[in-house]
Write an enzyme that holds these catalytic residues in place. Structure first.
Site, PDB file in Angstrom:
ATOM      1  N   HIS A  33      -9.457   1.300   4.554  1.00  0.00           N
ATOM      2  CA  HIS A  33      -8.211   1.428   5.322  1.00  0.00           C
ATOM      3  C   HIS A  33      -8.463   2.340   6.518  1.00  0.00           C
ATOM      4  O   HIS A  33      -9.246   3.277   6.437  1.00  0.00           O
ATOM      5  CB  HIS A  33      -7.114   2.003   4.412  1.00  0.00           C
ATOM      6  CG  HIS A  33      -5.761   1.912   5.037  1.00  0.00           C
ATOM      7  ND1 HIS A  33      -5.325   2.825   5.975  1.00  0.00           N
ATOM      8  CD2 HIS A  33      -4.743   1.029   4.866  1.00  0.00           C
ATOM      9  CE1 HIS A  33      -4.098   2.489   6.355  1.00  0.00           C
ATOM     10  NE2 HIS A  33      -3.721   1.398   5.700  1.00  0.00           N
TER      11      HIS A  33
ATOM     12  N   GLY B 270       2.101   1.895  10.748  1.00  0.00           N
ATOM     13  CA  GLY B 270       3.051   3.003  10.620  1.00  0.00           C
ATOM     14  C   GLY B 270       3.717   3.388  11.930  1.00  0.00           C
ATOM     15  O   GLY B 270       4.352   4.433  12.028  1.00  0.00           O
TER      16      GLY B 270
ATOM     17  N   SER C 127       3.061  -2.535  10.334  1.00  0.00           N
ATOM     18  CA  SER C 127       4.511  -2.553  10.557  1.00  0.00           C
ATOM     19  C   SER C 127       5.144  -3.912  10.235  1.00  0.00           C
ATOM     20  O   SER C 127       6.091  -4.346  10.891  1.00  0.00           O
ATOM     21  CB  SER C 127       4.862  -2.118  11.981  1.00  0.00           C
ATOM     22  OG  SER C 127       4.405  -0.794  12.207  1.00  0.00           O
TER      23      SER C 127
ATOM     24  N   ASN D  13       0.883  -1.174   0.000  1.00  0.00           N
ATOM     25  CA  ASN D  13       0.000   0.000   0.000  1.00  0.00           C
ATOM     26  C   ASN D  13       0.918   1.220   0.000  1.00  0.00           C
ATOM     27  O   ASN D  13       1.518   1.540   1.017  1.00  0.00           O
ATOM     28  CB  ASN D  13      -0.881  -0.020   1.260  1.00  0.00           C
ATOM     29  CG  ASN D  13      -1.680   1.261   1.418  1.00  0.00           C
ATOM     30  OD1 ASN D  13      -1.804   2.048   0.481  1.00  0.00           O
ATOM     31  ND2 ASN D  13      -2.222   1.466   2.607  1.00  0.00           N
ATOM     32  N   TRP D  14       1.013   1.861  -1.163  1.00  0.00           N
ATOM     33  CA  TRP D  14       1.924   3.011  -1.263  1.00  0.00           C
ATOM     34  C   TRP D  14       1.360   4.250  -0.576  1.00  0.00           C
ATOM     35  O   TRP D  14       2.056   5.226  -0.411  1.00  0.00           O
ATOM     36  CB  TRP D  14       2.219   3.321  -2.743  1.00  0.00           C
ATOM     37  CG  TRP D  14       3.221   2.410  -3.368  1.00  0.00           C
ATOM     38  CD1 TRP D  14       3.859   1.353  -2.786  1.00  0.00           C
ATOM     39  CD2 TRP D  14       3.725   2.480  -4.719  1.00  0.00           C
ATOM     40  NE1 TRP D  14       4.729   0.755  -3.681  1.00  0.00           N
ATOM     41  CE2 TRP D  14       4.656   1.429  -4.870  1.00  0.00           C
ATOM     42  CE3 TRP D  14       3.465   3.309  -5.808  1.00  0.00           C
ATOM     43  CZ2 TRP D  14       5.348   1.214  -6.075  1.00  0.00           C
ATOM     44  CZ3 TRP D  14       4.134   3.093  -6.998  1.00  0.00           C
ATOM     45  CH2 TRP D  14       5.073   2.056  -7.127  1.00  0.00           C
ATOM     46  N   LYS D  15       0.079   4.229  -0.261  1.00  0.00           N
ATOM     47  CA  LYS D  15      -0.578   5.421   0.331  1.00  0.00           C
ATOM     48  C   LYS D  15      -0.347   6.636  -0.569  1.00  0.00           C
ATOM     49  O   LYS D  15      -0.359   6.498  -1.786  1.00  0.00           O
ATOM     50  CB  LYS D  15      -0.066   5.659   1.760  1.00  0.00           C
ATOM     51  CG  LYS D  15      -0.053   4.390   2.608  1.00  0.00           C
ATOM     52  CD  LYS D  15       0.137   4.666   4.060  1.00  0.00           C
ATOM     53  CE  LYS D  15       0.261   3.367   4.817  1.00  0.00           C
ATOM     54  NZ  LYS D  15       0.136   3.514   6.250  1.00  0.00           N
TER      55      LYS D  15
ATOM     56  N   GLU E  89      -6.869   4.694   7.683  1.00  0.00           N
ATOM     57  CA  GLU E  89      -6.632   6.127   7.407  1.00  0.00           C
ATOM     58  C   GLU E  89      -7.847   6.737   6.714  1.00  0.00           C
ATOM     59  O   GLU E  89      -8.184   7.895   6.942  1.00  0.00           O
ATOM     60  CB  GLU E  89      -5.353   6.292   6.574  1.00  0.00           C
ATOM     61  CG  GLU E  89      -4.118   6.003   7.414  1.00  0.00           C
ATOM     62  CD  GLU E  89      -2.938   5.454   6.626  1.00  0.00           C
ATOM     63  OE1 GLU E  89      -2.927   5.549   5.393  1.00  0.00           O
ATOM     64  OE2 GLU E  89      -2.027   4.907   7.285  1.00  0.00           O
TER      65      GLU E  89
ATOM     66  N   GLY F 107       2.664  -1.362   4.294  1.00  0.00           N
ATOM     67  CA  GLY F 107       2.726   0.069   4.015  1.00  0.00           C
ATOM     68  C   GLY F 107       4.163   0.512   3.772  1.00  0.00           C
ATOM     69  O   GLY F 107       4.700   0.384   2.678  1.00  0.00           O
ATOM     70  N   GLY F 108       4.797   1.003   4.806  1.00  0.00           N
ATOM     71  CA  GLY F 108       6.142   1.582   4.698  1.00  0.00           C
ATOM     72  C   GLY F 108       7.137   0.715   3.943  1.00  0.00           C
ATOM     73  O   GLY F 108       7.880   1.210   3.077  1.00  0.00           O
TER      74      GLY F 108
ATOM     75  N   GLU G 173      -5.784  -5.192  10.259  1.00  0.00           N
ATOM     76  CA  GLU G 173      -4.772  -4.178  10.540  1.00  0.00           C
ATOM     77  C   GLU G 173      -5.083  -3.465  11.847  1.00  0.00           C
ATOM     78  O   GLU G 173      -5.887  -2.513  11.870  1.00  0.00           O
ATOM     79  CB  GLU G 173      -4.736  -3.143   9.410  1.00  0.00           C
ATOM     80  CG  GLU G 173      -4.428  -3.726   8.049  1.00  0.00           C
ATOM     81  CD  GLU G 173      -3.739  -2.705   7.156  1.00  0.00           C
ATOM     82  OE1 GLU G 173      -2.631  -2.996   6.689  1.00  0.00           O
ATOM     83  OE2 GLU G 173      -4.300  -1.623   6.937  1.00  0.00           O
TER      84      GLU G 173
HETATM   85  C1  PEP Z   1      -0.868  -0.077   5.896  1.00  0.00           C
HETATM   86  O1  PEP Z   1      -0.894   1.098   5.612  1.00  0.00           O
HETATM   87  O2  PEP Z   1      -1.752  -0.818   5.467  1.00  0.00           O
HETATM   88  C2  PEP Z   1       0.208  -0.562   6.758  1.00  0.00           C
HETATM   89  C3  PEP Z   1       0.122  -1.768   7.233  1.00  0.00           C
HETATM   90  O3  PEP Z   1       1.251   0.308   6.988  1.00  0.00           O
HETATM   91  P1  PEP Z   1       2.657  -0.058   7.685  1.00  0.00           P
HETATM   92  O4  PEP Z   1       3.130  -1.347   7.096  1.00  0.00           O
HETATM   93  O5  PEP Z   1       3.554   1.102   7.351  1.00  0.00           O
HETATM   94  O6  PEP Z   1       2.390  -0.180   9.150  1.00  0.00           O
END
Ligand code: PEP
Length: 248
Positions: A95, A171, A211, A10-12, A97, A232-233, A165
């Protein structure tokens, strides 16, 4: 029941056409022998270029959202037909966010999910509890509500991917322990069995997200109910390949 593992990024709101293309070109040879399905969900404006870049590889391109209406006066939104036109196969829906900053609710998640399914786009439906909800023992209640409302009227739930999640792990660098993630995802699977059917529960792919990285993916992926990850990251770097190759 053999469920094919699925690792999605997920590049956001990150990357540009140039940096996205460079990363996908770097990832292609690194993930070509993956035993799992691989996707990158990218900002809508980057979709055409990233689909072109990933063509011929095992990296599928997904969206980060999809609107429920066919077309109309919804400024700033993207329809399922628009995504399909560019070969999008997945869409992240609900998501945390989007829920936190853009007023996404279980009801809107449901409408988006039904529309994605109708268009032949696999929805990656995100559910998860906040830290306060976990600390006050409300995790299962919250997840049950998110599943019951978010997946209402879905005919074939096995066409949905669920991403568990925990909001407190996204994050933050604070991953759920292997045991916490397994226990909660087992609850989600059991709930799918109750809301839909026991066979559906065995078949549905459920990812962990929060994470997840090259260091912790092996332990998480070794859990019997965890079928993949939403990343994500770590999907913004070639580290993503190490997660995709968690079993090598
Ligand atoms: C996400 O945004 O779905 C996510 C899991 O982010 P991260 O891996 O950065 O925690």
């Amino acid at each position: 029941m053999n469920r094919k593992p699925f690792i999605a990024g997920n590049w956001k709101m990150n990357m540009t056409a140039a940096s996205g293309k460079k990363l996908i070109e770097e990832l292609k040879p690194l993930v070509e022998n993956a035993d799992c399905d691989v996707a990158l969900c990218v900002p809508a404006i980057l979709i055409p270029e990233m689909v072109k870049t990933a063509a011929g590889s095992n990296i599928k391109i997904g969206a980060e959202n999809v609107h429920w209406a066919k077309s109309g006066a919804y400024t700033g939104e993207i329809s399922a037909d628009m995504l399909k036109e560019y070969g999008v196969e997945y869409a992240i829906i609900g998501h945390s966010e989007r829920r936190q900053y853009f007023g996404e609710t279980d009801e809107s998640v449901n409408k988006r999910t039904l529309t994605a399914l109708e268009a032949g786009i696999t929805p990656i439906v995100c559910i998860g509890e906040t830290l306060e909800e976990r600390e006050t023992d409300k995790t299962n209640e919250v997840l049950y509500r998110q599943l019951k409302t978010g997946l209402a009227n879905v005919d074939d739930v096995t066409k949905v991917v669920i991403a568990y999640e925990p909001v407190w792990a996204i994050g933050t660098g604070r991953t759920a322990t292997d045991a916490q993630a397994q226990e909660t995802i087992a609850f989600i699977r059991k709930t799918i069995g109750e809301l839909f059917c026991p066979k559906c529960a065995e078949k549905i792919v459920i990812q962990y997200g929060g994470s997840m990285n090259a260091g912790n993916c092996k332990g998480l992926m070794a859990q019997p109910d965890i079928d993949g990850g939403l990343i994500g990251g770590a999907s913004l770097k070639t580290d993503f390949a190490a997660i995709v190759n968690y079993n090598k």
